[in-house]
Every structure is written in structure tokens, then in C-alpha cells.
Design a protein around this motif. Sequence first.
Motif, short mmCIF file in Angstrom:
data_model
loop_
_atom_site.label_atom_id
_atom_site.label_comp_id
_atom_site.label_asym_id
_atom_site.label_seq_id
_atom_site.Cartn_x
_atom_site.Cartn_y
_atom_site.Cartn_z
N GLY A 136 0.47 5.37 10.60
CA GLY A 136 -0.51 5.86 9.63
C GLY A 136 0.14 6.77 8.61
N TYR A 137 -0.13 6.51 7.33
CA TYR A 137 0.43 7.29 6.23
C TYR A 137 -0.67 7.85 5.35
CZ TYR A 137 5.20 5.57 6.87
OH TYR A 137 6.44 5.31 7.36
N TRP A 138 -0.51 9.11 4.95
CA TRP A 138 -1.37 9.65 3.89
C TRP A 138 -1.00 8.94 2.61
CZ3 TRP A 138 -5.33 11.88 5.63
CH2 TRP A 138 -5.29 12.79 6.68
N CYS A 139 -1.97 8.70 1.77
CA CYS A 139 -1.73 7.96 0.53
C CYS A 139 -2.68 8.49 -0.55
CB CYS A 139 -1.97 6.47 0.77
SG CYS A 139 -1.62 5.44 -0.66
N ALA A 140 -2.12 8.90 -1.69
CA ALA A 140 -2.94 9.44 -2.77
C ALA A 140 -3.73 8.35 -3.50
CB ALA A 140 -2.06 10.20 -3.76
N ASP A 141 -3.20 7.13 -3.52
CA ASP A 141 -3.87 6.04 -4.24
C ASP A 141 -3.79 4.76 -3.40
OD1 ASP A 141 -4.78 4.07 -6.00
OD2 ASP A 141 -3.75 4.94 -7.73
N GLU A 175 -4.98 -6.67 5.57
CA GLU A 175 -5.79 -7.13 6.70
C GLU A 175 -7.23 -6.67 6.63
OE1 GLU A 175 -3.38 -7.77 10.65
OE2 GLU A 175 -3.32 -5.67 10.03
N CYS A 176 -7.42 -5.41 6.29
CA CYS A 176 -8.78 -4.86 6.26
C CYS A 176 -8.73 -3.47 5.66
CB CYS A 176 -9.37 -4.80 7.68
SG CYS A 176 -8.45 -3.77 8.84
N PRO A 223 -11.36 3.09 -2.11
CA PRO A 223 -10.74 2.78 -0.81
C PRO A 223 -10.44 4.05 -0.01
CG PRO A 223 -9.71 1.50 -2.56
CD PRO A 223 -10.58 2.53 -3.23
N ALA A 224 -10.87 4.06 1.24
CA ALA A 224 -10.61 5.19 2.14
C ALA A 224 -9.36 4.93 2.96
CB ALA A 224 -11.80 5.42 3.07
N TRP A 225 -9.16 3.68 3.35
CA TRP A 225 -8.02 3.30 4.17
C TRP A 225 -7.81 1.79 4.04
CZ3 TRP A 225 -8.99 -0.21 8.11
CH2 TRP A 225 -10.34 -0.38 8.47
N VAL A 249 -4.05 5.90 4.53
CA VAL A 249 -5.24 6.73 4.65
C VAL A 249 -5.32 7.62 3.41
CG1 VAL A 249 -6.47 8.45 6.03
CG2 VAL A 249 -5.05 6.74 7.17
N SER A 250 -6.40 7.52 2.68
CA SER A 250 -6.55 8.28 1.45
C SER A 250 -6.52 9.78 1.72
CB SER A 250 -7.88 7.93 0.78
OG SER A 250 -8.10 8.76 -0.35
#
Length: 155
Positions: A88-93, A109-110, A119-121, A135-136
Motif C-alpha cells: 500500500g502506497y500513499w498517493c497524491a493523485d 483491477e479495482c 478516486p480514493a484508492w 491510497v489517496s
Amino acid sequence: MMLLDPADQFHVGIVVDDFETSRSWFEDVLGYQFGPDMELEYTMLTPDGPVTYDQRLQYSVTLPRIELVRAAPGTPFQPSTSGLHHFGYWCADVERTSKLLVERGWTWECGGLMPDGAPAWAYHFDPLGVRIELVSTAMLGLGIEMLWTAPPASS
């Protein structure tokens, strides 16, 4: 160009069939402590359309952080033969990074949406068999960190 920063990796997800036994194993054998047990009906987006399922998950309070997820038929939440389901990675965009991953051969995948529709994840799978969850960082504003807050000490 590096798409993901190792410093943004914040958990490892493990999908299990027997949630209670697996959690007990992590507690008794590895000394992990877990935050709140979360169960809810959830709708994820897939390439074939929305899928509603019963989700159960728990994050560890102990580091390195583990996300324990109960398997859900008809979803990508299936136990992996390696035991590890995803990083799991934090992601700004999430939307932009998802597009870049797809351009590089990863399969989307989903995913799920924020209350505002962003998008949240998102889950992506690559040809080598590695799965990542983006993960946003906006989820932090919604209180996601309560999922790995230690329960109150019992008296």
C-alpha cells in the motif's frame, strides 16, 4: 521516471480466509497489536462494473504496518499463494498515477471513490505478479488513521 516513492509505502496487505485465526497468529506469534476491527458493506469499481461485497479489515498498530483483509468472493480480495496480497502506497493523485501505471503495462483491477467522486484508492497488478494499492492522501483528511489507532488500555 520513478512513479512511486519508497518513502510513501505505509502498509503490507494480507488477504486471508480465516480472519480470526490469522489475526490471533499475528498477535500471538509475532506480537502485533491491531486497531479497530472494521466491517461494512462496500461497493468497489471493477472493469466489469460495480461489485458490492461485505468487507472486513483491520490495520496493525504495530510497525511495520499490516492490513489484514478477509477474502471476499467475486473480488480481487483473494489469498495470495505467497501470503502477501499487496503493497500500500500513499498517493497524491490516484487517477494520474493509475493512468501512468496502465501505460507501463500494469492492470487496473479495482478502486473506490471519495465522497466527492475522486478516486480514493486503486489496485494495480503487474506481469511479474506484484500488486500495489494506491491510497489517496486525501483519505488522511477523512480520518483513515483511526484504523491504526491503539485501542484504549483495559483497566
